[in-house]
Design a protein around this motif. Structure first.
Motif, PDB file in Angstrom:
ATOM      1  N   TRP A 438       0.846  -1.200   0.000  1.00 24.12           N
ATOM      2  CA  TRP A 438       0.000   0.000   0.000  1.00 24.12           C
ATOM      3  C   TRP A 438       0.882   1.252   0.000  1.00 24.12           C
ATOM      4  CZ3 TRP A 438      -4.087   1.185   4.395  1.00 24.12           C
ATOM      5  CH2 TRP A 438      -4.937   2.224   3.969  1.00 24.12           C
ATOM      6  N   ILE A 439       1.929   1.235   0.797  1.00 19.56           N
ATOM      7  CA  ILE A 439       2.849   2.383   0.837  1.00 19.56           C
ATOM      8  C   ILE A 439       3.491   2.589  -0.525  1.00 19.56           C
ATOM      9  CG2 ILE A 439       5.003   3.242   1.840  1.00 19.56           C
ATOM     10  CD1 ILE A 439       4.163   1.617   4.412  1.00 19.56           C
ATOM     11  N   ARG A 440       3.928   1.495  -1.146  1.00 19.91           N
ATOM     12  CA  ARG A 440       4.525   1.603  -2.477  1.00 19.91           C
ATOM     13  C   ARG A 440       3.528   2.184  -3.472  1.00 19.91           C
ATOM     14  NH1 ARG A 440       5.092  -3.485  -4.182  1.00 19.91           N
ATOM     15  NH2 ARG A 440       5.987  -2.694  -6.132  1.00 19.91           N
ATOM     16  N   ALA A 441       2.263   1.781  -3.355  1.00 20.96           N
ATOM     17  CA  ALA A 441       1.226   2.311  -4.255  1.00 20.96           C
ATOM     18  C   ALA A 441       1.032   3.807  -4.039  1.00 20.96           C
ATOM     19  CB  ALA A 441      -0.088   1.566  -4.020  1.00 20.96           C
ATOM     20  N   GLN A 442       1.007   4.229  -2.784  1.00 18.76           N
ATOM     21  CA  GLN A 442       0.798   5.648  -2.502  1.00 18.76           C
ATOM     22  C   GLN A 442       1.941   6.491  -3.037  1.00 18.76           C
ATOM     23  OE1 GLN A 442       0.169   4.905   1.720  1.00 18.76           O
ATOM     24  NE2 GLN A 442      -1.909   5.687   1.566  1.00 18.76           N
ATOM     25  N   VAL A 443       3.159   5.977  -2.925  1.00 17.99           N
ATOM     26  CA  VAL A 443       4.307   6.711  -3.466  1.00 17.99           C
ATOM     27  C   VAL A 443       4.247   6.719  -4.994  1.00 17.99           C
ATOM     28  CG1 VAL A 443       6.821   6.764  -3.660  1.00 17.99           C
ATOM     29  CG2 VAL A 443       5.745   6.251  -1.457  1.00 17.99           C
ATOM     30  N   SER A 444       3.864   5.581  -5.561  1.00 16.03           N
ATOM     31  CA  SER A 444       3.766   5.504  -7.022  1.00 16.03           C
ATOM     32  C   SER A 444       2.740   6.496  -7.557  1.00 16.03           C
ATOM     33  CB  SER A 444       3.386   4.080  -7.441  1.00 16.03           C
ATOM     34  OG  SER A 444       3.349   3.966  -8.845  1.00 16.03           O
ATOM     35  N   TYR A 445       1.678   6.724  -6.811  1.00 17.98           N
ATOM     36  CA  TYR A 445       0.666   7.704  -7.224  1.00 17.98           C
ATOM     37  C   TYR A 445       1.307   9.067  -7.417  1.00 17.98           C
ATOM     38  CZ  TYR A 445      -3.550  10.592  -7.013  1.00 17.98           C
ATOM     39  OH  TYR A 445      -4.547  11.503  -7.293  1.00 17.98           O
ATOM     40  N   GLU A 446       2.167   9.453  -6.479  1.00 19.39           N
ATOM     41  CA  GLU A 446       2.821  10.759  -6.564  1.00 19.39           C
ATOM     42  C   GLU A 446       3.933  10.777  -7.614  1.00 19.39           C
ATOM     43  OE1 GLU A 446       2.333  13.651  -5.154  1.00 19.39           O
ATOM     44  OE2 GLU A 446       0.728  13.129  -3.762  1.00 19.39           O
ATOM     45  N   ARG A 447       4.684   9.665  -7.704  1.00 18.33           N
ATOM     46  CA  ARG A 447       5.916   9.681  -8.489  1.00 18.33           C
ATOM     47  C   ARG A 447       5.754   9.152  -9.912  1.00 18.33           C
ATOM     48  NH1 ARG A 447      10.433   9.964  -5.039  1.00 18.33           N
ATOM     49  NH2 ARG A 447      10.071  11.834  -3.792  1.00 18.33           N
ATOM     50  N   THR A 448       4.875   8.181 -10.106  1.00 19.17           N
ATOM     51  CA  THR A 448       4.792   7.522 -11.414  1.00 19.17           C
ATOM     52  C   THR A 448       3.495   7.878 -12.118  1.00 19.17           C
ATOM     53  OG1 THR A 448       6.078   5.705 -10.457  1.00 19.17           O
ATOM     54  CG2 THR A 448       5.061   5.321 -12.606  1.00 19.17           C
ATOM     55  N   SER A 449       2.384   7.256 -11.700  1.00 22.40           N
ATOM     56  CA  SER A 449       1.092   7.549 -12.317  1.00 22.40           C
ATOM     57  C   SER A 449      -0.003   6.937 -11.463  1.00 22.40           C
ATOM     58  CB  SER A 449       1.017   6.977 -13.738  1.00 22.40           C
ATOM     59  OG  SER A 449       0.960   5.561 -13.687  1.00 22.40           O
ATOM     60  N   PRO A 450      -1.225   7.467 -11.538  1.00 22.53           N
ATOM     61  CA  PRO A 450      -2.350   6.832 -10.835  1.00 22.53           C
ATOM     62  C   PRO A 450      -2.601   5.407 -11.307  1.00 22.53           C
ATOM     63  CG  PRO A 450      -2.898   9.089 -11.450  1.00 22.53           C
ATOM     64  CD  PRO A 450      -1.602   8.760 -12.127  1.00 22.53           C
ATOM     65  N   ALA A 451      -2.362   5.143 -12.588  1.00 26.00           N
ATOM     66  CA  ALA A 451      -2.603   3.790 -13.104  1.00 26.00           C
ATOM     67  C   ALA A 451      -1.659   2.786 -12.456  1.00 26.00           C
ATOM     68  CB  ALA A 451      -2.423   3.778 -14.623  1.00 26.00           C
ATOM     69  N   GLU A 452      -0.377   3.116 -12.370  1.00 26.65           N
ATOM     70  CA  GLU A 452       0.586   2.215 -11.742  1.00 26.65           C
ATOM     71  C   GLU A 452       0.257   2.036 -10.261  1.00 26.65           C
ATOM     72  OE1 GLU A 452       3.882  -0.333 -11.346  1.00 26.65           O
ATOM     73  OE2 GLU A 452       2.681   0.330 -13.058  1.00 26.65           O
ATOM     74  N   ALA A 453      -0.163   3.114  -9.615  1.00 27.96           N
ATOM     75  CA  ALA A 453      -0.551   3.029  -8.200  1.00 27.96           C
ATOM     76  C   ALA A 453      -1.715   2.059  -8.022  1.00 27.96           C
ATOM     77  CB  ALA A 453      -0.916   4.417  -7.675  1.00 27.96           C
ATOM     78  N   THR A 454      -2.668   2.085  -8.939  1.00 29.43           N
ATOM     79  CA  THR A 454      -3.813   1.176  -8.848  1.00 29.43           C
ATOM     80  C   THR A 454      -3.363  -0.270  -8.923  1.00 29.43           C
ATOM     81  OG1 THR A 454      -5.149   2.826 -10.011  1.00 29.43           O
ATOM     82  CG2 THR A 454      -6.061   0.615  -9.815  1.00 29.43           C
ATOM     83  N   ARG A 455      -2.504  -0.570  -9.884  1.00 33.27           N
ATOM     84  CA  ARG A 455      -2.046  -1.957 -10.055  1.00 33.27           C
ATOM     85  C   ARG A 455      -1.323  -2.459  -8.797  1.00 33.27           C
ATOM     86  NH1 ARG A 455      -1.797  -0.240 -15.590  1.00 33.27           N
ATOM     87  NH2 ARG A 455       0.156   0.888 -15.294  1.00 33.27           N
ATOM     88  N   ILE A 456      -0.486  -1.617  -8.216  1.00 28.37           N
ATOM     89  CA  ILE A 456       0.259  -2.030  -7.018  1.00 28.37           C
ATOM     90  C   ILE A 456      -0.697  -2.234  -5.847  1.00 28.37           C
ATOM     91  CG2 ILE A 456       2.003  -1.321  -5.352  1.00 28.37           C
ATOM     92  CD1 ILE A 456       3.372   0.235  -7.629  1.00 28.37           C
ATOM     93  N   ALA A 457      -1.678  -1.328  -5.701  1.00 27.13           N
ATOM     94  CA  ALA A 457      -2.618  -1.414  -4.571  1.00 27.13           C
ATOM     95  C   ALA A 457      -3.503  -2.651  -4.684  1.00 27.13           C
ATOM     96  CB  ALA A 457      -3.469  -0.149  -4.502  1.00 27.13           C
ATOM     97  N   VAL A 458      -3.988  -2.952  -5.868  1.00 20.63           N
ATOM     98  CA  VAL A 458      -4.832  -4.147  -6.050  1.00 20.63           C
ATOM     99  C   VAL A 458      -4.049  -5.402  -5.667  1.00 20.63           C
ATOM    100  CG1 VAL A 458      -5.979  -5.590  -7.772  1.00 20.63           C
ATOM    101  CG2 VAL A 458      -6.350  -3.118  -7.773  1.00 20.63           C
ATOM    102  N   GLU A 459      -2.795  -5.454  -6.080  1.00 22.52           N
ATOM    103  CA  GLU A 459      -1.946  -6.600  -5.727  1.00 22.52           C
ATOM    104  C   GLU A 459      -1.694  -6.631  -4.218  1.00 22.52           C
ATOM    105  OE1 GLU A 459       2.613  -8.204  -6.573  1.00 22.52           O
ATOM    106  OE2 GLU A 459       1.725  -6.685  -7.884  1.00 22.52           O
ATOM    107  N   ALA A 460      -1.497  -5.441  -3.612  1.00 25.59           N
ATOM    108  CA  ALA A 460      -1.208  -5.378  -2.172  1.00 25.59           C
ATOM    109  C   ALA A 460      -2.378  -5.888  -1.338  1.00 25.59           C
ATOM    110  CB  ALA A 460      -0.864  -3.948  -1.779  1.00 25.59           C
ATOM    111  N   ALA A 461      -3.601  -5.674  -1.805  1.00 26.08           N
ATOM    112  CA  ALA A 461      -4.779  -6.076  -1.038  1.00 26.08           C
ATOM    113  C   ALA A 461      -5.013  -7.578  -1.067  1.00 26.08           C
ATOM    114  CB  ALA A 461      -6.021  -5.359  -1.575  1.00 26.08           C
ATOM    115  N   ALA A 462      -4.458  -8.274  -2.044  1.00 25.13           N
ATOM    116  CA  ALA A 462      -4.747  -9.704  -2.229  1.00 25.13           C
ATOM    117  C   ALA A 462      -4.485 -10.555  -0.987  1.00 25.13           C
ATOM    118  CB  ALA A 462      -3.964 -10.237  -3.433  1.00 25.13           C
TER     119      ALA A 462
END
Length: 892
Positions: A438-462
């Protein structure tokens, strides 16, 4: 003695003169060790006149102790906390360890602002903050937050920060880099320090690099052969000076070196503490006498003060490792007061030569206290060091993930990713793995893109879908918002599928977010019922997490419950203000601005977006700044500031992260500019970019009427009908009067069968907010004029003009004037309104009109009371009033 520095002294004089006149000023002096920063602070204090001086020196050993610098600064003014607003007073008490109430990490900054203003109420205030690079991060954050918001208070602030050490970024503050002295000034200083042979003086001047302290020290000890550097490439001044001080310390007796080591190991302790620690190592207070005679330290009842930070560094680094460990252990043994718990824990950790679980447990407690006081940066360092000292890999991983969360909260995004990755490698606990992702997703939202953040967060929740459903819902809720920001239907469907699979999760939240995803994917019929259920549940409940309440309010906006959405968002923003939760405030103001924007509260939206952008910048929420910039672009277009709208929109469109919804809103803003300026063909392309995507695409469904208007004006009815099904579905399934009014306007514009007049009238009669009603009256008036009904056209156009003027949507006035001119009519006079006020003046004036005092307004807007008074002073002439009591009679 100061030689040279005439420009810097003049600048300091101006800064203090402005402060005495009630204009707050600040300055950062930067440079290498010994360059003269402290001398300039001494100069400022010597010419302060009647100003009160607060002076603090940063201490390296206390850089890990939350709010250490701030507490030293205000130690004599703690009785003034009673004069602060309740939440702010409690925040400083918590920061100083006198309260256990959890506080937002930015609230101590607002409290610092209020306390500085309170202290300056007695007489002008000069704050001198030396060695600021060694201030703890929590104090730095609080001080910079306060200083940037001081405007009309008699306060001057000067920071001094050393180059080449821990960074001290201070964006927004005036900064001066101190160079070495010129040849003439350097020679004068050397001559004043000692009478030297010409060749020795020349050597010192050449090797000193113009560093004043290097000149003075080398000249004073030029009789020692080793004091003059060998004829090789010059060494850095700081390194040469430290070696010089080390030689002095080596010449002292062992007991004195031990005493200096203890003072260097904990420079913040009172003298009795240092002496007690010395006694534990077989020494006493007399051991300091040789160091005092050598001018290395000054000893008083207040403690031991090193003449220069490099002396302290030399005293510590000169000691062998075993002696440093013994010193830290001796200090830990005498720091028994509960108020010294953090300092004691750090000494225990410093004395650890390898894994030490007891020391690690102590630092974990330090981190918990720091988190409760809003000192996330201090918590990061404590948890990171605790992890290093932890023997069990799984527990070490847990502490690293906790450190990553603290780093994210502190705005240290790179560090957060690094710690999260390290923690995830050491633990197989599902909750910790999910949190790290989740932390990686939140950072990715700021640094990379909302789309990449979504993919990381969905995987993190599994890993936690079944075991920790509440955590899974929280992660997936954020993932859904990221997918919305990316405007990616596939990612939205993935989020919805995962949410549906969470067993026993929070049903209203799941309903709302699944409905939200369905809406954005075009499944409007089923989505609306789910969303309405979530909105009603949140509206009727008390409390709840901030994200859940903001999400529910925003869902209300999407289903046309505009007034309910504005009310819920207004209430939540008020709650965040009252709690001092500044970190959440920009994220809460974002949907509030959007709600105010689409309901025609242009000035309200302007005030909120200006404040939110400033706070987001302050907090390092850079992608949030982009999102808010898109809304600010739309508002600038509505106000008639075409250049401002284009500048803001380009910033959004050029951002590499491509926040999908921000891009759509920026395109909408540019389309409005073209539409206002009589370029419907240019507007059409922009507006189609805004409307492109799934039929239920968020609030940009409200841009469809603008796209229809542009297409009709260029004569392309096929393109005008392109997005109409999305608007039709929105109106049909939400049964919202706003959606109905907008759909009726579009149908009227497209009608070729004689029904346009009736459709326009129905649209005008349907409640949809002042902005949209005025837009309908404008196009209706244009239609009436083309159909040779001048009186009816004039009625609609005059009404549209009055509404646009009243709500501040001045960008549409030229088009209305043009239509009235074509009718042979003059435009009505501008309405008496608050249009001349800045957004912050408007916020202040509105609260004053409600009877709030300057102190109450200051607490709510995170300003000082004097700044509030300054805004009122500037606003009165603009409003044509002379007294506060008259404000309640105005339309604000």
């Amino acid at each position: 003695m100061i030689v040279g520095r005439y420009g810097e002294q003049s600048r300091i004089n101006r800064l203090m003169a402005d402060a005495k006149d009630g204009r707050s000023r600040s300055l950062v002096l930067r440079g290498e060790a010994g360059i003269g920063k402290t001398a300039l602070l001494d100069y400022a204090e010597s010419v302060a006149g009647g100003m009160r001086v607060l002076r603090v020196v940063g201490i390296e050993s206390e850089a890990e102790v939350a709010y250490a610098a701030l507490q030293l600064m205000f130690v004599r003014d703690l009785d003034r906390l009673e004069a602060l607003p309740g939440a702010q007073a409690e925040a400083l008490r918590a920061a100083f360890g006198a309260s256990s109430v959890p506080v937002d990490r930015m609230l101590p900054g607002a409290a610092t602002l209020s306390l500085l203003s309170e202290i300056a109420g007695d007489r002008p205030l000069l704050c001198l903050l030396d060695d600021a690079q060694w201030f703890d991060q929590s104090s730095i954050d609080a001080l910079l937050f306060a200083v940037r918001r001081l405007h009309a208070d008699p306060i001057a602030t000067i920071f001094a920060a050393r180059d080449g050490e821990r960074p001290f970024p201070a964006p927004g503050l005036e900064s001066v880099a101190l160079p070495g002295l010129g040849a003439a000034d350097a020679a004068r200083l050397a001559a004043a320090a000692a009478t030297l042979p010409g060749d020795v003086a020349d050597r010192i001047l050449a090797e000193s690099g113009g560093n004043p302290l290097a000149i003075v020290e080398l000249a004073a000890h030029a009789t020692e052969t080793s004091a003059v550097p060998a004829p090789v490439a010059p060494l850095p001044a700081a390194g040469r000076l430290e070696e010089h001080f080390r030689r002095q310390i080596r010449g002292l007796a062992e007991p004195t070196r031990t005493a200096l080591l203890l003072a260097a190991a904990d420079h913040g302790s009172a003298l009795p503490t240092v002496i007690a620690a010395a006694a534990g190592l077989g020494g006493d207070a007399r051991d300091f006498e040789p160091a005092e005679r050598s001018r290395l330290v000054q000893v008083s009842a207040d403690g031991v003060v090193f003449r220069h930070p490099l002396i302290r560094s030399a005293a510590y680094q000169e000691a062998p490792f075993a002696r440093r460990v013994a010193a830290h252990r001796a200090l830990a043994e005498v720091l028994t007061d509960p108020r010294d718990a953090d300092r004691r824990a750090w000494h225990v950790a410093a004395a650890a030569g390898g894994p030490d679980d007891a020391a690690a447990d102590g630092l974990e407690q330090v981190a918990r206290r720091a988190t409760g006081r809003g000192a996330a940066a201090a918590a990061v360092r404590a948890l990171d060091r605790a992890a290093q000292l932890t023997s069990a890999p799984t527990l070490r991983g847990k502490r690293l993930v906790a450190a990553a969360r603290a780093a994210y909260d502190a705005g240290q995004l790179d560090r957060a990713v690094e710690l999260a990755a390290a923690g995830a490698e050491l633990t197989d606990a599902p909750g910790e793995v999910a949190e790290a992702g989740w932390i990686r997703a939140q950072v990715s939202y700021e640094r990379t893109s909302p789309a990449e953040a979504t993919r990381i967060a969905v995987e993190a929740a599994a890993p936690v879908l079944a075991t920790e459903p509440d955590l899974a819902v929280s992660i997936l809720t954020e993932a859904t918002w990221c997918a919305r920001d990316a405007a990616d239907p596939m990612l939205l469907r993935q989020c919805a599928e995962r949410l549906r699979s969470v067993p026993g999760g929070r049903t209203p939240v799941i309903n709302g977010m699944v409905g939200f995803a369905d809406l954005l994917c075009g499944d409007v019929a089923e989505a609306v019922d789910r969303m309405r259920t979530a909105v009603l549940a949140a509206r009727d409940s008390e409390g709840g997490e901030t994200l859940e309440r903001l999400s529910a309010a925003f869902l209300g906006l999407l289903i046309g419950e505009d007034e309910a959405a504005v009310a819920m968002l207004d209430a939540q923003v008020a709650v965040l203000r009252s709690r001092g939760e500044l970190g959440w405030l920009p994220y809460a103001q974002e949907p509030l601005v959007l709600a105010q924007l689409v309901t025609g509260r242009i000035r309200d939206a302007d005030s909120n977006v200006a404040e939110a952008m400033a706070l987001a910048e302050e907090l390092g929420q850079q992608l949030e700044v982009i999102v808010l910039s898109a809304m600010a672009a739309w508002l600038a277009a509505a106000r008639g500031d075409s250049a401002g709208a284009e500048r803001l929109a380009v910033q959004v469109l050029d951002d590499s992260r491509q926040h999908g919804m921000a891009v759509a809103q920026a395109s909408w803003a540019l389309g409005l500019v073209d539409l206002m300026n009589g370029d419907p063909r240019g507007a059409l392309g922009r507006l189609e970019d805004a409307c492109e995507g799934p039929p239920g695409r968020d609030v940009t469904v409200r841009a469809i009427p603008d796209q229809v208007e542009a297409a009709v004006r260029v004569g392309d009815t096929d393109r005008a009908r392109r997005f109409l099904p999305g608007l039709t579905d929105w109106s049909t399934y939400t049964k919202s009067p706003v959606a109905s009014a907008l759909l009726l306007r579009c149908q009227a514009l497209l009608d070729d069968g004689g029904l346009a007049d009736r459709l326009f009238e129905e649209s005008v009669a349907t409640e949809c907010g002042p902005y949209d009603e005025a837009r309908t009256r404008l196009v209706y008036g244009e239609w009436l004029r083309r159909h040779r009904r001048p009186n009816a056209a004039k009625e609609q156009l005059v009404a549209a003009y009055g509404t646009f003027d009243r709500i501040g949507a001045h960008g549409w006035l030229p088009r209305v004037r043009s239509e009235l001119t074509a009718l042979g009519e003059a435009a009505p006079g501008d309405a008496e309104s608050a249009g001349g006020l800045t957004p912050q003046e408007l916020q202040v004036v509105r609260r004053a009109a409600l009877g709030m005092s300057n102190r109450e307004i200051a607490a709510e807007l995170f300003l000082s009371p004097r700044t509030v008074g300054h805004h009122l002073y500037k606003a009165y002439p603009k409003l044509g009033v002379k007294r506060r009591a008259e404000l309640g009679q105005l339309d604000l």
